[in-house]
Design an enzyme around this catalytic site. Structure first.
Site, PDB file in Angstrom:
ATOM      1  N   ASP A   1      -1.509  -0.126   5.622  1.00 27.32           N
ATOM      2  CA  ASP A   1      -2.249   0.329   7.014  1.00 27.32           C
ATOM      3  C   ASP A   1      -3.370   0.440   7.689  1.00 27.32           C
ATOM      4  O   ASP A   1      -3.764   0.783   8.887  1.00 27.32           O
ATOM      5  CB  ASP A   1      -1.552   2.028   7.241  1.00 27.32           C
TER       6      ASP A   1
ATOM      7  N   ASP B   1       1.189  -1.376   0.644  1.00 31.08           N
ATOM      8  CA  ASP B   1      -0.297   0.117  -0.071  1.00 31.08           C
ATOM      9  C   ASP B   1       1.458   1.650  -0.069  1.00 31.08           C
ATOM     10  O   ASP B   1       2.494   0.986   0.055  1.00 31.08           O
ATOM     11  CB  ASP B   1      -1.073  -0.135   1.406  1.00 31.08           C
ATOM     12  N   PHE B   2       0.096   2.075  -0.100  1.00 35.56           N
ATOM     13  CA  PHE B   2       1.464   3.550  -0.844  1.00 35.56           C
ATOM     14  C   PHE B   2       0.870   4.699   0.839  1.00 35.56           C
ATOM     15  O   PHE B   2       2.254   4.379   1.377  1.00 35.56           O
ATOM     16  CB  PHE B   2       0.632   4.370  -1.712  1.00 35.56           C
ATOM     17  N   ASP B   3      -0.180   5.085   1.058  1.00 28.14           N
ATOM     18  CA  ASP B   3      -0.266   6.100   1.787  1.00 28.14           C
ATOM     19  C   ASP B   3      -0.333   5.262   3.319  1.00 28.14           C
ATOM     20  O   ASP B   3      -1.302   4.371   3.652  1.00 28.14           O
ATOM     21  CB  ASP B   3      -1.849   6.933   1.175  1.00 28.14           C
TER      22      ASP B   3
END
Length: 260
Positions: A211, A27-29
Site C-alpha cells: 500500500d 506487505d503488512f501495515d
C-alpha cells in the site's frame, strides 16, 4: 500501467493460480492490517489471516510477509511463532526468518547497533519538543513518525533529523512512507526481498501486494508471469487495485480457492 479492480482481473488471478510454484508475498501495515496510530497495536484482520492460512495449505504455495518493520516487531504484530509456515522478510529485506530453521539471517553487528543507538538517542532529543513526532527504533536504523503531528511540526521533525543524518551518517539510506521517514545503515529493498524469496522457493509466479511508496520497488520488479496488487490510492505499477485490507483478503481467498 493503469491498475484495474479485482472483478476486471479474473484472467490474471486465474493465470497465477495455475502456476506450478506460487509465492504470495505481502506487505503488512495497511495491506493485511489497517494503519494505526500506535504501530505495535497493528494486527492482521481475521479475513486476511484465514486467507493466508488457506494459501499456505494449498499445494506448492508459499506465503511470505515482507515489511519495513524489524523482524522482531513483525513477529509480534503478525502473531507469528516458530511453528508458522510463513516466511518473513523484515527491515525492507535485510533480515529473514524461514520455516523450519532456527535463528535470524542478517543480524546487525555490535558496532552497527552502537552507532544506531547513539544516533537514535540524538534524534529523540531533536524531536522531543514537537507534538506528535516520535522516533521508532529498528534493527538497522530508525524512523521519524509524524502521523499525529501538525504539518509544521512534522516538517520540522523531518528537517532536524535529515540534518543530523546528513552530518553524522551521510551513507545511510533514506526512505519515505505514510507519515514516516526512515533511515537505515544497510541497503535493502522489497524488490530484493521478493526476488530472494522467489529464488529460495523456486517460484514460477509471484503475487505481491502493498500500500505504500516502498512497496512500489517490488511491484515494479514483477515479471509478466506475476501479479501486483496495490491496496488503496496512489500511483502504482500494480496491475490490480483494491480499496482496503478487506478487499485484498477477499482477493487472496479467491486465489486460495482457485489454487486449492
Amino acid at each position: 500501467m493503469t491498475a484495474v479492480a479485482p472483478e476486471a482481473a479474473t484472467e490474471r488471478i486465474a493465470r497465477v493460480a495455475a502456476s506450478d510454484v506460487l509465492l504470495v508475498a505481502l506487505d503488512f501495515d495497511g495491506t493485511l492490517s489497517h494503519t494505526v496510530d500506535e504501530p505495535m497495536s497493528a494486527r492482521m484482520i481475521p479475513a486476511a489471516r484465514a486467507a493466508l492460512g488457506a494459501l499456505a495449505a494449498a499445494p506448492r504455495t508459499h506465503v511470505a510477509l515482507v515489511s519495513g518493520r524489524s523482524l522482531a516487531d513483525l513477529r509480534v504484530i503478525a502473531e507469528h511463532d516458530d511453528a508458522s509456515p510463513w516466511h518473513l522478510a523484515g527491515s525492507h529485506g535485510i533480515e529473514y526468518w524461514h520455516p523450519g530453521e532456527s535463528g535470524v539471517e542478517g543480524a546487525p553487528t555490535s558496532e552497527e547497533t552502537a552507532t544506531l543507538d547513539q544516533l537514535a538517542d540524538t534524534a529523540e532529543g531533536l524531536v522531543a519538543d514537537l507534538d506528535g513526532a516520535w522516533i521508532e527504533r529498528k534493527s538497522f536504523g530508525f524512523g521519524v513518525h509524524t502521523r499525529l503531528s501538525e504539518p509544521d511540526a512534522a516538517a520540522a521533525a523531518q528537517q532536524r533529523v535529515d540534518d543530523l543524518v546528513a552530518r553524522e551518517a551521510p551513507d545511510w539510506r533514506r526512505r519515505t512512507g505514510h507519515d514516516i521517514v526512515e533511515y537505515a545503515f544497510r541497503e535493502g529493498g522489497k524488490d530484493d526481498a521478493v526476488r530472494r524469496l522467489a529464488d529460495r522457493v523456486g517460484a514460477t509466479a509471484v503475487v505481491f501486494a502493498g500500500d505504500d511508496v516502498t512497496d512500489e520497488d517490488a511491484l515494479r520488479a514483477l515479471g509478466p508471469a506475476d501479479l501486483g496488487v496495490r491496496v488503496g490510492a496512489g500511483e502504482t505499477a500494480a496491475a490490480v487495485r483494491v480499496g482496503s485490507p478487506e478487499e485484498l483478503a477477499a482477493l487472496l481467498q479467491h486465489l486460495a480457492d482457485a489454487r486449492g
